[in-house]
Scaffold this motif. Structure first.
Motif, PDB file in Angstrom:
ATOM      1  N   GLY A  60       0.773  -1.239   0.000  1.00  0.00           N
ATOM      2  CA  GLY A  60       0.000   0.000   0.000  1.00  0.00           C
ATOM      3  C   GLY A  60       0.797   1.277   0.000  1.00  0.00           C
ATOM      4  O   GLY A  60       0.434   2.258  -0.663  1.00  0.00           O
ATOM      5  N   LYS A  61       1.910   1.289   0.753  1.00  0.00           N
ATOM      6  CA  LYS A  61       2.690   2.518   0.851  1.00  0.00           C
ATOM      7  C   LYS A  61       4.177   2.174   0.794  1.00  0.00           C
ATOM      8  O   LYS A  61       4.640   1.277   1.504  1.00  0.00           O
ATOM      9  CB  LYS A  61       2.375   3.263   2.148  1.00  0.00           C
ATOM     10  N   ILE A  62       4.914   2.888  -0.030  1.00  0.00           N
ATOM     11  CA  ILE A  62       6.351   2.691  -0.163  1.00  0.00           C
ATOM     12  C   ILE A  62       7.051   4.020   0.101  1.00  0.00           C
ATOM     13  O   ILE A  62       6.735   5.028  -0.534  1.00  0.00           O
ATOM     14  CB  ILE A  62       6.732   2.194  -1.575  1.00  0.00           C
ATOM     15  N   ILE A  63       7.975   4.014   1.049  1.00  0.00           N
ATOM     16  CA  ILE A  63       8.828   5.173   1.309  1.00  0.00           C
ATOM     17  C   ILE A  63      10.111   4.949   0.530  1.00  0.00           C
ATOM     18  O   ILE A  63      10.865   4.013   0.814  1.00  0.00           O
ATOM     19  CB  ILE A  63       9.113   5.325   2.808  1.00  0.00           C
ATOM     20  N   ALA A  64      10.359   5.772  -0.484  1.00  0.00           N
ATOM     21  CA  ALA A  64      11.530   5.613  -1.352  1.00  0.00           C
ATOM     22  C   ALA A  64      12.555   6.685  -1.011  1.00  0.00           C
ATOM     23  O   ALA A  64      12.297   7.874  -1.187  1.00  0.00           O
ATOM     24  CB  ALA A  64      11.119   5.714  -2.816  1.00  0.00           C
ATOM     25  N   VAL A  65      13.719   6.257  -0.509  1.00  0.00           N
ATOM     26  CA  VAL A  65      14.717   7.184   0.029  1.00  0.00           C
ATOM     27  C   VAL A  65      15.975   7.172  -0.832  1.00  0.00           C
ATOM     28  O   VAL A  65      16.578   6.120  -1.048  1.00  0.00           O
ATOM     29  CB  VAL A  65      15.094   6.806   1.479  1.00  0.00           C
ATOM     30  N   ASP A  66      16.361   8.328  -1.322  1.00  0.00           N
ATOM     31  CA  ASP A  66      17.614   8.443  -2.069  1.00  0.00           C
ATOM     32  C   ASP A  66      17.948   9.921  -2.251  1.00  0.00           C
ATOM     33  O   ASP A  66      17.088  10.701  -2.639  1.00  0.00           O
ATOM     34  CB  ASP A  66      17.514   7.765  -3.436  1.00  0.00           C
ATOM     35  N   GLY A  67      19.191  10.287  -1.984  1.00  0.00           N
ATOM     36  CA  GLY A  67      19.622  11.668  -2.133  1.00  0.00           C
ATOM     37  C   GLY A  67      20.444  11.913  -3.372  1.00  0.00           C
ATOM     38  O   GLY A  67      21.070  12.967  -3.512  1.00  0.00           O
ATOM     39  N   ASP A  68      20.411  10.960  -4.306  1.00  0.00           N
ATOM     40  CA  ASP A  68      21.247  11.044  -5.505  1.00  0.00           C
ATOM     41  C   ASP A  68      20.402  11.330  -6.744  1.00  0.00           C
ATOM     42  O   ASP A  68      19.168  11.203  -6.720  1.00  0.00           O
ATOM     43  CB  ASP A  68      22.001   9.727  -5.688  1.00  0.00           C
ATOM     44  N   VAL A  69      21.072  11.690  -7.834  1.00  0.00           N
ATOM     45  CA  VAL A  69      20.419  11.901  -9.129  1.00  0.00           C
ATOM     46  C   VAL A  69      20.975  10.904 -10.135  1.00  0.00           C
ATOM     47  O   VAL A  69      22.060  10.345  -9.948  1.00  0.00           O
ATOM     48  CB  VAL A  69      20.626  13.346  -9.637  1.00  0.00           C
ATOM     49  N   PHE A  70      20.245  10.698 -11.211  1.00  0.00           N
ATOM     50  CA  PHE A  70      20.682   9.745 -12.228  1.00  0.00           C
ATOM     51  C   PHE A  70      21.813  10.323 -13.073  1.00  0.00           C
ATOM     52  O   PHE A  70      21.815  11.500 -13.428  1.00  0.00           O
ATOM     53  CB  PHE A  70      19.519   9.339 -13.125  1.00  0.00           C
ATOM     54  N   GLU A  71      22.780   9.435 -13.390  1.00  0.00           N
ATOM     55  CA  GLU A  71      23.893   9.770 -14.260  1.00  0.00           C
ATOM     56  C   GLU A  71      23.961   8.737 -15.381  1.00  0.00           C
ATOM     57  O   GLU A  71      23.384   7.646 -15.282  1.00  0.00           O
ATOM     58  CB  GLU A  71      25.204   9.770 -13.468  1.00  0.00           C
ATOM     59  N   GLU A  72      24.687   9.049 -16.439  1.00  0.00           N
ATOM     60  CA  GLU A  72      24.746   8.168 -17.598  1.00  0.00           C
ATOM     61  C   GLU A  72      25.277   6.781 -17.243  1.00  0.00           C
ATOM     62  O   GLU A  72      24.860   5.774 -17.821  1.00  0.00           O
ATOM     63  CB  GLU A  72      25.610   8.800 -18.689  1.00  0.00           C
ATOM     64  N   SER A  73      26.172   6.711 -16.257  1.00  0.00           N
ATOM     65  CA  SER A  73      26.752   5.426 -15.861  1.00  0.00           C
ATOM     66  C   SER A  73      25.734   4.516 -15.177  1.00  0.00           C
ATOM     67  O   SER A  73      26.011   3.329 -14.955  1.00  0.00           O
ATOM     68  CB  SER A  73      27.951   5.644 -14.939  1.00  0.00           C
ATOM     69  N   ASP A  74      24.563   5.039 -14.828  1.00  0.00           N
ATOM     70  CA  ASP A  74      23.515   4.231 -14.202  1.00  0.00           C
ATOM     71  C   ASP A  74      22.710   3.433 -15.225  1.00  0.00           C
ATOM     72  O   ASP A  74      22.015   2.481 -14.870  1.00  0.00           O
ATOM     73  CB  ASP A  74      22.538   5.121 -13.419  1.00  0.00           C
ATOM     74  N   LEU A  75      22.799   3.821 -16.480  1.00  0.00           N
ATOM     75  CA  LEU A  75      21.907   3.274 -17.499  1.00  0.00           C
ATOM     76  C   LEU A  75      22.106   1.790 -17.761  1.00  0.00           C
ATOM     77  O   LEU A  75      21.207   1.125 -18.289  1.00  0.00           O
ATOM     78  CB  LEU A  75      22.067   4.051 -18.817  1.00  0.00           C
ATOM     79  N   ASN A  76      23.255   1.238 -17.391  1.00  0.00           N
ATOM     80  CA  ASN A  76      23.501  -0.176 -17.688  1.00  0.00           C
ATOM     81  C   ASN A  76      22.728  -1.118 -16.775  1.00  0.00           C
ATOM     82  O   ASN A  76      22.606  -2.306 -17.073  1.00  0.00           O
ATOM     83  CB  ASN A  76      24.998  -0.503 -17.592  1.00  0.00           C
ATOM     84  N   ARG A  77      22.193  -0.605 -15.639  1.00  0.00           N
ATOM     85  CA  ARG A  77      21.618  -1.546 -14.671  1.00  0.00           C
ATOM     86  C   ARG A  77      20.469  -0.993 -13.843  1.00  0.00           C
ATOM     87  O   ARG A  77      19.770  -1.763 -13.170  1.00  0.00           O
ATOM     88  CB  ARG A  77      22.721  -2.024 -13.709  1.00  0.00           C
ATOM     89  N   GLN A  78      20.252   0.312 -13.788  1.00  0.00           N
ATOM     90  CA  GLN A  78      19.245   0.879 -12.896  1.00  0.00           C
ATOM     91  C   GLN A  78      17.942   1.086 -13.658  1.00  0.00           C
ATOM     92  O   GLN A  78      17.841   1.954 -14.521  1.00  0.00           O
ATOM     93  CB  GLN A  78      19.754   2.186 -12.290  1.00  0.00           C
ATOM     94  N   MET A  79      16.921   0.303 -13.316  1.00  0.00           N
ATOM     95  CA  MET A  79      15.721   0.257 -14.141  1.00  0.00           C
ATOM     96  C   MET A  79      14.920   1.554 -14.124  1.00  0.00           C
ATOM     97  O   MET A  79      14.130   1.807 -15.037  1.00  0.00           O
ATOM     98  CB  MET A  79      14.838  -0.918 -13.747  1.00  0.00           C
ATOM     99  N   LEU A  80      15.104   2.379 -13.117  1.00  0.00           N
ATOM    100  CA  LEU A  80      14.387   3.658 -13.089  1.00  0.00           C
ATOM    101  C   LEU A  80      15.063   4.714 -13.960  1.00  0.00           C
ATOM    102  O   LEU A  80      14.498   5.782 -14.197  1.00  0.00           O
ATOM    103  CB  LEU A  80      14.283   4.175 -11.656  1.00  0.00           C
TER     104      LEU A  80
END
Length: 223
Positions: free
Chosen positions: A46-66
């Protein structure tokens, strides 16, 4: 709801209803966290608390589905919120654009019934264990490196991370990460979360599942 019909052979109608009343905190919205949030949302938590203080970078594209080519430079937690509106708008996703530490962990996590570790650093993981200890809630731990993954479920008093990282130093992952390793580890973590929420199944409590995908080995050891 028709959305959850295919869950029914595995979960009872009552268990499906239980999920809608639960809150799960996912700390880290990158490699592990993106998959974890996706699966929890599709399950109907029902409720998800999603915690992250980072931003997406090009190097994330190989594995991070968001991540995608359109959201480079955007906060990962806010992109998790955007994604959940498309995947399951009945799920309330609360984005927390902040890095978690000893000073804010209690405040951020206090409304969760289960916390899921999707961080990539030991200091943050230890802060999670400490906060969950104080809040008296379980922590599902996961870590990945190259072809390898490890998962365990930590209850208050277990202090499993003290054993796992007894002599570990904060170092950059030398093995990199592939697209499939976080997906598998996240699946195992979500399985543990589900069992915690419905109170059924065998948990990885006081034991760790270690996976080596290069050699197709799955090993459980006691902690």
């Amino acid at each position: 709801m028709v959305r959850y019909d295919i869950n029914m052979p595995c979960l009872s109608e009552e268990e499906n209803s239980i999920l809608r009343d639960k809150t799960v905190a996912v700390v880290g919205c990158g490699s592990l966290g993106g998959y974890i949030i996706e699966m929890l949302g599709r399950l109907g938590v029902g409720k998800i608390i999603a915690v992250d203080g980072d931003v997406f970078e090009e190097s994330d594209l190989n594995r991070q589905m968001l991540s995608n080519v359109e959201n480079m430079g955007k906060p990962k937690a806010l992109e998790a919120w955007e994604r959940m509106k498309l995947v399951n708008p009945d799920v309330e996703l609360l984005p927390v654009y902040n890095l978690i530490d000893d000073n804010n962990a209690i405040t951020i996590l206090q409304k969760a019934q289960v916390v899921v570790d999707a961080l990539d650093n030991v200091k943050g993981k230890m802060a999670l264990q400490k906060a969950c200890e104080e809040l008296k809630i379980p922590l599902v731990y996961g870590a990945i490196s190259g072809w390898h993954a490890q998962i365990t479920t930590i209850f208050p008093g277990d202090k499993s991370l003290d054993k796992i990282y007894s002599d570990a130093k904060e170092t950059k992952n030398p093995h990199g990460n592939l697209s499939f390793t976080p997906a598998l580890a996240a699946s195992m973590e979500v399985s543990e979360v589900l069992k915690l929420l419905i109170g059924r199944g065998d948990l990885l409590k006081s034991k760790m599942l270690s996976i080596n995908l290069l050699n197709n080995s799955f090993e459980i050891t006691k902690l």
